[in-house]
Design a protein around this motif. Sequence first.
Motif, short mmCIF file in Angstrom:
data_model
loop_
_atom_site.label_atom_id
_atom_site.label_comp_id
_atom_site.label_asym_id
_atom_site.label_seq_id
_atom_site.Cartn_x
_atom_site.Cartn_y
_atom_site.Cartn_z
N GLY A 134 0.79 -1.23 0.00
CA GLY A 134 0.00 0.00 0.00
C GLY A 134 0.81 1.27 0.00
O GLY A 134 0.26 2.37 0.10
N GLU A 135 2.14 1.15 -0.09
CA GLU A 135 3.01 2.33 -0.07
C GLU A 135 2.72 3.26 -1.25
O GLU A 135 2.79 4.48 -1.14
N ASP A 136 2.38 2.68 -2.41
CA ASP A 136 2.10 3.47 -3.61
C ASP A 136 0.63 3.86 -3.66
O ASP A 136 0.28 5.04 -3.81
N VAL A 137 -0.24 2.87 -3.53
CA VAL A 137 -1.69 3.10 -3.66
C VAL A 137 -2.41 2.26 -2.62
O VAL A 137 -2.09 1.08 -2.43
N GLN A 138 -3.42 2.86 -1.98
CA GLN A 138 -4.25 2.13 -1.04
C GLN A 138 -5.43 1.49 -1.78
O GLN A 138 -5.89 2.00 -2.80
N ALA A 139 -5.95 0.39 -1.25
CA ALA A 139 -7.14 -0.23 -1.83
C ALA A 139 -8.30 0.77 -1.80
O ALA A 139 -8.54 1.44 -0.80
N GLY A 140 -9.01 0.89 -2.95
CA GLY A 140 -10.13 1.81 -3.05
C GLY A 140 -9.73 3.22 -3.46
O GLY A 140 -10.59 4.08 -3.67
N GLN A 141 -8.44 3.48 -3.60
CA GLN A 141 -7.98 4.82 -3.97
C GLN A 141 -8.21 5.09 -5.45
O GLN A 141 -7.99 4.21 -6.30
N VAL A 142 -8.67 6.31 -5.80
CA VAL A 142 -8.81 6.71 -7.20
C VAL A 142 -7.42 7.10 -7.72
O VAL A 142 -6.79 8.02 -7.20
N VAL A 143 -6.95 6.37 -8.72
CA VAL A 143 -5.61 6.63 -9.23
C VAL A 143 -5.61 7.53 -10.46
O VAL A 143 -4.59 8.16 -10.76
N LEU A 144 -6.74 7.61 -11.18
CA LEU A 144 -6.87 8.51 -12.32
C LEU A 144 -8.28 9.07 -12.37
O LEU A 144 -9.25 8.32 -12.16
N GLN A 145 -8.39 10.36 -12.67
CA GLN A 145 -9.68 11.02 -12.74
C GLN A 145 -10.15 11.12 -14.19
O GLN A 145 -9.34 11.16 -15.12
N PRO A 146 -11.48 11.18 -14.42
CA PRO A 146 -11.98 11.45 -15.77
C PRO A 146 -11.40 12.75 -16.31
O PRO A 146 -11.18 13.71 -15.56
N GLY A 147 -11.12 12.78 -17.60
CA GLY A 147 -10.51 13.96 -18.21
C GLY A 147 -9.01 13.86 -18.33
O GLY A 147 -8.38 14.73 -18.93
#
Length: 395
Positions: A134-147
């Motif tokens: 989870g050091e980079d990304v947590q479970a459930g985290q939005v990694v990219l937004q629309p647009g």
Amino acid sequence: MKSVDAHLAEILGTVRTLAPLELELERALGTTLAEEVVAPVPLPPFDNSAMDGYAVRSADVSAVPVTLPVIDDVAAGSDELRAIGPGHAVRIMTGAPMPAGADAVVPVEWTDGGTATVTISRTVQPGNAIRRAGEDVQAGQVVLQPGSVIGPTQLGIIAGVGRRRVWVRPRPRVVVLSTGAELVEPGTPLGPGQIWDSNSFTLTAAVRESGGDGYRAATVGDDPAKFLEQLDAQLVRADAIITSGGVSMGAYEPVKEALSPLGTVRFEKVAMQPGMPQGFGVVGEDQVPIFALPGNPVSSFVSFMLFVRPALRKMRGLPAGPSETVNAHVVGSVRSPAGRRSYLRGVLAGDGTVTPVHGQGSHQLAALSSANALIVIPEDITELPSGASAQVIRL
């Protein structure tokens, strides 16, 4: 004459943002994300080694040099559960899961590289060279937004969170069609009164550089009926059409003659130099936008930058408006006709100055190719002295 701003506003009010579709990742490069991308699991999903070395208990290497027995090897991708007790080491590779009980990794460079036993010459702190779950990304985290525009790194994170397909707004498919009986294909001999077609290559490349898929169609002469025939054939694969030539006030203007009777395309004079004659509207059952640009090479390219490029941004689902400008000081005085907004070709330097290129004619393609900026001279200014500040559009 119509203002540049009014013409652009009409274009942006007409073109539509392309509808989303689901694509395989291999086809998503250059598209615009149309959904949130969420990580279903943490990244990394488990504690792992950040480098090749030896997994140890940091307390066992608090006094060095020290020699420890190597009780196991752990490779990247290993699915076996491993553990170490006090006074032992496990040889570990980059990306391999950490054995239970180990709280640090000693880089192989700090050891003698042994396989049965290992002599360690430097101490380590707890957590050294470990990538935590989870050091980079947590479970459930939005990694990219629309647009978000999907480039190589965006593709990487989409794949990294386990997605194989993604909802995007596609790259606009744009067909480029040059007109003129004088045009011949590059690489073929010139006859009397002929020139090699350059506009279609320039504009197709500009489409691709602007995030669209450009398709260059065969040139058409001065017959309006043949132009309409070619246009109809191209509409099946086009989200937009760009034509060059055939829009001025003289005779033998096939684009204007063919499209004016349709009632959906307007041909007007826009208060700009170069590029005064402009046509824009929609054609076909699907109301495909068509940009009828002038035929002079510089005029067509400047028109693309001012009008087509912002329209492609809107079609891609990105913020769209007038071209961004920066301030620069003009080297040498420049002139501009009253009542028209001029776009002079220039070379923008790192010191904040911009120098007009030699050869400002709308036919002078060589001068355009040496420029990296357009110097904007407003309609109410006829002369700028050397050293004056001006707005500049980067090319």
